[in-house]
Design a protein around this motif. Sequence first.
Motif, mmCIF file in Angstrom:
data_model
loop_
_atom_site.group_PDB
_atom_site.id
_atom_site.type_symbol
_atom_site.label_atom_id
_atom_site.label_comp_id
_atom_site.label_asym_id
_atom_site.label_seq_id
_atom_site.Cartn_x
_atom_site.Cartn_y
_atom_site.Cartn_z
ATOM 1 N N ARG A 111 24.774 25.212 2.183
ATOM 2 C CA ARG A 111 25.005 24.342 1.025
ATOM 3 C C ARG A 111 24.876 25.148 -0.264
ATOM 4 O O ARG A 111 24.411 24.652 -1.287
ATOM 5 C CB ARG A 111 23.985 23.193 1.014
ATOM 6 C CG ARG A 111 24.063 22.295 2.237
ATOM 7 C CD ARG A 111 25.307 21.421 2.222
ATOM 8 N NE ARG A 111 25.308 20.474 3.328
ATOM 9 C CZ ARG A 111 25.891 20.675 4.489
ATOM 10 N NH1 ARG A 111 26.531 21.834 4.701
ATOM 11 N NH2 ARG A 111 25.848 19.769 5.450
ATOM 12 N N THR A 120 31.175 27.393 2.936
ATOM 13 C CA THR A 120 30.144 26.518 2.389
ATOM 14 C C THR A 120 30.357 25.104 2.896
ATOM 15 O O THR A 120 31.458 24.732 3.325
ATOM 16 C CB THR A 120 30.157 26.552 0.850
ATOM 17 O OG1 THR A 120 28.991 25.871 0.365
ATOM 18 C CG2 THR A 120 31.402 25.899 0.297
ATOM 19 N N ALA A 121 29.285 24.323 2.885
ATOM 20 C CA ALA A 121 29.287 22.925 3.339
ATOM 21 C C ALA A 121 29.551 22.811 4.839
ATOM 22 O O ALA A 121 29.955 21.746 5.316
ATOM 23 C CB ALA A 121 30.294 22.089 2.562
ATOM 24 N N VAL A 162 18.542 23.725 5.965
ATOM 25 C CA VAL A 162 19.558 23.679 4.918
ATOM 26 C C VAL A 162 19.263 24.782 3.909
ATOM 27 O O VAL A 162 18.144 24.891 3.402
ATOM 28 C CB VAL A 162 19.578 22.305 4.219
ATOM 29 C CG1 VAL A 162 20.613 22.293 3.102
ATOM 30 C CG2 VAL A 162 19.869 21.206 5.233
ATOM 31 N N GLU A 207 20.179 26.142 0.275
ATOM 32 C CA GLU A 207 20.755 25.706 -1.001
ATOM 33 C C GLU A 207 21.005 26.916 -1.901
ATOM 34 O O GLU A 207 20.495 28.020 -1.658
ATOM 35 C CB GLU A 207 19.794 24.744 -1.711
ATOM 36 C CG GLU A 207 19.336 23.556 -0.883
ATOM 37 C CD GLU A 207 20.359 22.448 -0.825
ATOM 38 O OE1 GLU A 207 21.433 22.606 -1.456
ATOM 39 O OE2 GLU A 207 20.079 21.422 -0.176
#
Length: 344
Positions: free
Chosen positions: A41, A70-71, A112, A114
């Motif tokens: 992310r 990404t994502a 996750v 970031e």
Amino acid sequence: MAAILLGSLLAPSWPAPPALAQAPAATAPAAEDRRVQLANRTGQEARALHAVRSGRGDWGRNLLPGPMPTAKVFAFRAEAEAGCRFDLRLVMADGREAVLRNRDICAAPRIVVEEADLRAAASRPAPGEPNPRARVSSGTGFVVATDRVLTNQHVVGGCDRIFIRTANGRTLPAVPPARVNAELDLALLVVPGDPGEVLSFRASPEVRRGEGVIAYGFPLPGLLSSDPKLTRGEVNGLNGLGNNPGHYQISAEVQPGNSGGPLLDLRGHVVGVVVSKLHAQNIAKRTGDIPQNVNFAVKGTAAQNFLRQAGVSPRTEPSTGAELGGADVGDIANRGTVFIRCER
């Protein structure tokens, strides 16, 4: 730095249909293996993912079969033998990286990453060369078999890379993984390249209270000179703090940096592994009095058992004959004692 055993990789989730969330039955790992998901992310494409058991001395291989957009989410399995605590490193296309240490994948199998987790990558030294820009701590170790060095687990835990400096001034990298016993606070390093002479453990007689001992190692290397230091003392007690049966209490002075070094009797045989000292300020707060020179070493018998469990046969000799002077014991210790550099 115990071995990280990664199981077979699942296909990355970004090109896969939902049905691929479960591996085909023919290749499915054992039920006890753990499935981990890492979500990108960051807003950046990732080029490499590394996941190793916490405390290992390197990052191992890249797990990604290709760029990770990404994502998207990447899934892999970790073998049950690898435990729960992992260090992870995600390297981005722009050169930044996210380093997540000591993550419990059993309690939180979805991770996750970031954008806030990203940082500039440290400049990489040549393979096998120390990094002058790394955060460094140090300790002591000693040679217990060909290309094997014993030290404390707390000396090498959490290190990205480990180097040893031999008695003749050579610098050698340790090869992960290490074999560790956290309860005993011991670690066995693989150091190819002849790190020094093997030191012999005392086979008999049993260590007695009041015996003279010598601690050898590298205390306070950033403050004192870089050469090894020798201190003399006695075995004060046959048990350690809190009546720990695996430790001796000793009066030979030790300082930060001595950890992992050999404790020898006056015939030059290893009777223990220096591990800690009593924290004088904390004890003074509790008792109102400052303890004087209370230090501890893992018993040589416990260290020998650890080595045998790790597949190493320690060299042992009966400790008989006339006692040696401190300088002579120091000469014996010096040939097999090494300085340990931990880079983070």
